[in-house]
Write a protein that holds these residues in place. Structure first.
Motif, PDB file in Angstrom:
ATOM      1  N   ALA A  84      43.131  45.765  29.861  1.00 32.52           N
ATOM      2  CA  ALA A  84      42.120  46.805  29.656  1.00 32.52           C
ATOM      3  C   ALA A  84      40.896  46.238  28.959  1.00 32.52           C
ATOM      4  O   ALA A  84      39.753  46.620  29.255  1.00 32.52           O
ATOM      5  N   ALA A  85      41.117  45.304  28.028  1.00 34.01           N
ATOM      6  CA  ALA A  85      40.012  44.717  27.275  1.00 34.01           C
ATOM      7  C   ALA A  85      39.493  43.425  27.907  1.00 34.01           C
ATOM      8  O   ALA A  85      38.453  42.914  27.481  1.00 34.01           O
ATOM      9  N   PRO A 111      51.349  28.267  32.144  1.00 30.06           N
ATOM     10  CA  PRO A 111      50.466  28.520  33.282  1.00 30.06           C
ATOM     11  C   PRO A 111      50.110  29.997  33.443  1.00 30.06           C
ATOM     12  O   PRO A 111      49.052  30.318  33.986  1.00 30.06           O
ATOM     13  N   ALA A 112      50.965  30.894  32.977  1.00 33.52           N
ATOM     14  CA  ALA A 112      50.639  32.325  33.051  1.00 33.52           C
ATOM     15  C   ALA A 112      49.423  32.643  32.189  1.00 33.52           C
ATOM     16  O   ALA A 112      48.552  33.426  32.588  1.00 33.52           O
ATOM     17  N   LEU A 113      49.340  32.033  31.010  1.00 33.38           N
ATOM     18  CA  LEU A 113      48.199  32.272  30.130  1.00 33.38           C
ATOM     19  C   LEU A 113      46.921  31.699  30.741  1.00 33.38           C
ATOM     20  O   LEU A 113      45.865  32.336  30.703  1.00 33.38           O
ATOM     21  N   ALA A 114      47.013  30.492  31.318  1.00 33.21           N
ATOM     22  CA  ALA A 114      45.840  29.890  31.957  1.00 33.21           C
ATOM     23  C   ALA A 114      45.361  30.735  33.128  1.00 33.21           C
ATOM     24  O   ALA A 114      44.152  30.975  33.289  1.00 33.21           O
ATOM     25  N   ALA A 115      46.301  31.219  33.948  1.00 33.73           N
ATOM     26  CA  ALA A 115      45.930  32.011  35.116  1.00 33.73           C
ATOM     27  C   ALA A 115      45.350  33.358  34.719  1.00 33.73           C
ATOM     28  O   ALA A 115      44.334  33.801  35.273  1.00 33.73           O
ATOM     29  N   ARG A 116      45.965  34.009  33.720  1.00 35.59           N
ATOM     30  CA  ARG A 116      45.478  35.334  33.314  1.00 35.59           C
ATOM     31  C   ARG A 116      44.099  35.231  32.654  1.00 35.59           C
ATOM     32  O   ARG A 116      43.232  36.073  32.877  1.00 35.59           O
ATOM     33  N   THR A 117      43.896  34.192  31.863  1.00 36.86           N
ATOM     34  CA  THR A 117      42.599  33.986  31.229  1.00 36.86           C
ATOM     35  C   THR A 117      41.507  33.826  32.289  1.00 36.86           C
ATOM     36  O   THR A 117      40.422  34.407  32.178  1.00 36.86           O
ATOM     37  N   ALA A 118      41.799  33.041  33.330  1.00 32.82           N
ATOM     38  CA  ALA A 118      40.821  32.860  34.410  1.00 32.82           C
ATOM     39  C   ALA A 118      40.591  34.165  35.167  1.00 32.82           C
ATOM     40  O   ALA A 118      39.463  34.457  35.591  1.00 32.82           O
ATOM     41  N   GLU A 119      41.645  34.957  35.327  1.00 36.29           N
ATOM     42  CA  GLU A 119      41.479  36.237  36.026  1.00 36.29           C
ATOM     43  C   GLU A 119      40.571  37.192  35.248  1.00 36.29           C
ATOM     44  O   GLU A 119      39.869  38.003  35.855  1.00 36.29           O
ATOM     45  N   TYR A 120      40.586  37.107  33.939  1.00 39.04           N
ATOM     46  CA  TYR A 120      39.667  37.933  33.142  1.00 39.04           C
ATOM     47  C   TYR A 120      38.221  37.497  33.375  1.00 39.04           C
ATOM     48  O   TYR A 120      37.308  38.326  33.432  1.00 39.04           O
ATOM     49  N   VAL A 121      38.009  36.183  33.509  1.00 38.38           N
ATOM     50  CA  VAL A 121      36.668  35.683  33.844  1.00 38.38           C
ATOM     51  C   VAL A 121      36.252  36.213  35.208  1.00 38.38           C
ATOM     52  O   VAL A 121      35.111  36.655  35.405  1.00 38.38           O
ATOM     53  N   ARG A 122      37.181  36.195  36.157  1.00 35.37           N
ATOM     54  CA  ARG A 122      36.878  36.677  37.512  1.00 35.37           C
ATOM     55  C   ARG A 122      36.549  38.159  37.514  1.00 35.37           C
ATOM     56  O   ARG A 122      35.585  38.597  38.175  1.00 35.37           O
ATOM     57  N   ALA A 123      37.333  38.951  36.779  1.00 38.48           N
ATOM     58  CA  ALA A 123      37.086  40.396  36.726  1.00 38.48           C
ATOM     59  C   ALA A 123      35.719  40.697  36.145  1.00 38.48           C
ATOM     60  O   ALA A 123      34.992  41.582  36.633  1.00 38.48           O
ATOM     61  N   THR A 124      35.342  39.958  35.106  1.00 38.93           N
ATOM     62  CA  THR A 124      34.034  40.158  34.487  1.00 38.93           C
ATOM     63  C   THR A 124      32.909  39.724  35.421  1.00 38.93           C
ATOM     64  O   THR A 124      31.904  40.420  35.588  1.00 38.93           O
ATOM     65  N   ALA A 125      33.074  38.554  36.069  1.00 41.23           N
ATOM     66  CA  ALA A 125      32.036  38.010  36.945  1.00 41.23           C
ATOM     67  C   ALA A 125      31.804  38.880  38.178  1.00 41.23           C
ATOM     68  O   ALA A 125      30.694  38.908  38.721  1.00 41.23           O
ATOM     69  N   THR A 126      32.833  39.587  38.614  1.00 37.71           N
ATOM     70  CA  THR A 126      32.706  40.431  39.813  1.00 37.71           C
ATOM     71  C   THR A 126      32.525  41.901  39.459  1.00 37.71           C
ATOM     72  O   THR A 126      32.662  42.768  40.323  1.00 37.71           O
ATOM     73  N   ALA A 127      32.238  42.181  38.191  1.00 35.34           N
ATOM     74  CA  ALA A 127      32.038  43.558  37.720  1.00 35.34           C
ATOM     75  C   ALA A 127      33.227  44.456  38.077  1.00 35.34           C
ATOM     76  O   ALA A 127      33.065  45.616  38.461  1.00 35.34           O
ATOM     77  N   GLY A 128      34.417  43.890  37.946  1.00 34.50           N
ATOM     78  CA  GLY A 128      35.631  44.673  38.175  1.00 34.50           C
ATOM     79  C   GLY A 128      36.060  44.773  39.621  1.00 34.50           C
ATOM     80  O   GLY A 128      37.065  45.429  39.927  1.00 34.50           O
ATOM     81  N   ALA A 129      35.358  44.103  40.525  1.00 31.94           N
ATOM     82  CA  ALA A 129      35.738  44.173  41.944  1.00 31.94           C
ATOM     83  C   ALA A 129      37.048  43.424  42.203  1.00 31.94           C
ATOM     84  O   ALA A 129      37.799  43.785  43.109  1.00 31.94           O
ATOM     85  N   LYS A 130      37.304  42.369  41.429  1.00 30.41           N
ATOM     86  CA  LYS A 130      38.543  41.602  41.575  1.00 30.41           C
ATOM     87  C   LYS A 130      39.283  41.649  40.248  1.00 30.41           C
ATOM     88  O   LYS A 130      38.987  40.887  39.321  1.00 30.41           O
ATOM     89  N   LEU A 131      40.237  42.551  40.169  1.00 27.60           N
ATOM     90  CA  LEU A 131      40.982  42.764  38.926  1.00 27.60           C
ATOM     91  C   LEU A 131      42.130  41.764  38.801  1.00 27.60           C
ATOM     92  O   LEU A 131      42.511  41.110  39.786  1.00 27.60           O
TER      93      LEU A 131
END
Length: 332
Positions: free
Chosen positions: A65-66, A79-99
């Motif tokens: 959520a945050a 690797p779960a932490l690395a992947a999830r951290t990158a996914e947060y970057v992706r969600a922010t960069a795509t304005a929530g289009a890719k959660l």
């Protein structure tokens, strides 16, 4: 004076006192220790496993959520932490289009070890996500006795994949030694052989060891796309590297489930002009929109294999589940 002699003399004193007084009360019953179990119990009961998943779900929900990776530290690692951290970057960069990837915490089945050592690893096959994507295999690890179980990695089940039978959670599954020679491939050798297949395809001497699988198809497809995308300005190469030791748990037929981590690095060598990045996620990771020299993409891979026992009707290693997560982009 030994403790046995001291107890004998103490008993004689009590008996003499009873004779002198003419009566004594009956001796109080002494608690007896429980008999040791012949087989060690599993490290988690069904209720404990459910509690672990519930807490993981709470942590994921709050952090998702945050979009704050700092909130993951309590229950996510590796690797779960690395992947999830990158996914947060992706969600922010795509304005929530890719959660972030949906990770259900309701279990179809759980596979727990009956080990007495650490680290301890539990595998959970989740229910199907609400978006109807494939169920996940969650890999949960407890690093030491005082640490909670943390999500170490996850992988998506391949289409049509059938999980091999494992021991009930009430019994627990035996950890398998990395040098176990009763399997068609020793767990310690498994990832290196699979890397060779990914690198050399059917020309690999190990190609016949592995059944055709969706992950290899995905890797080969994306590798071809990378080569095509840079063809006008340079060349593309890709390398695959095993990371750390594998995790192996027994299956009911004497085979093993083997969980492995791998790093994939795609390098684009720019020899003419520059390359413009069109994916906002890659731009955010790289910190720039174009590169004029080398571009490297790093992927964190989690793969779950089934390795049959020697002499089994099934003779090939199968990839049951895999995840290919972009975690870094660098460019010059």
């Amino acid at each position: 004076m030994t403790s046995r002699i001291r107890r004998a003399r103490a008993g004689a004193v009590v008996l003499a006192g009873c004779l002198a007084l003419g009566a004594c009360s009956s001796p109080l019953p002494q608690p007896q220790p429980e008999a040791a179990q012949a087989v060690a119990p599993p490290v988690l009961t069904a209720a404990q496993s459910e509690n672990v998943l519930t807490r993981l779900g709470e942590v994921l929900a709050e952090a998702d959520a945050a979009l704050d990776p700092a909130l993951l530290a309590e229950r996510v690692t590796g690797p779960a932490l690395a992947a999830r951290t990158a996914e947060y970057v992706r969600a922010t960069a795509t304005a929530g289009a890719k959660l972030p990837t949906v990770l259900p915490v309701a279990a179809q089945s759980s596979i727990v070890p009956d080990t007495t050592t650490w680290p301890r690893t539990q595998l959970v096959v989740t229910e199907q996500p609400e978006d109807l994507q494939a169920p996940r295999i969650l890999v949960l690890q407890q690093a030491s006795p005082r640490e909670p179980y943390k999500l170490w990695g996850w992988a998506r089940l391949g289409g049509g994949v059938q999980m091999p039978r494992t021991a009930d959670i009430e019994i627990g599954s035996n950890p398998v030694a990395l040098d176990d020679e009763t399997l068609v491939v020793k767990p310690a050798d498994l990832v290196a052989q699979y890397v060779d297949v990914l690198t050399n395809g059917d020309a690999s001497p190990h190609a016949a060891t592995f059944a055709s699988d969706f992950f290899r198809t995905t890797i080969e497809g994306r590798r071809a796309e990378s080569q095509a995308s840079v063809e006008a300005v340079g060349t593309a190469t890709e390398t695959y590297t095993p990371v750390g030791d594998v995790i192996a748990l027994s299956t009911a037929d004497g085979g093993a489930l083997v969980v492995a981590e791998m790093s994939t690095v795609t390098t684009l060598a720019i020899t003419r002009g520059s390359l413009t990045l069109t994916d906002p996620f890659e731009v955010a990771l790289a910190g720039k929109a174009s590169v004029g020299n080398n571009l490297s993409r790093t992927w964190s891979d989690v793969i779950v294999f089934y390795v049959p026992p020697t002499g089994s009707v099934t003779t090939q290693v199968q990839v049951l589940a895999a995840e290919h997560s972009l975690t870094a982009v660098t460019g010059e």
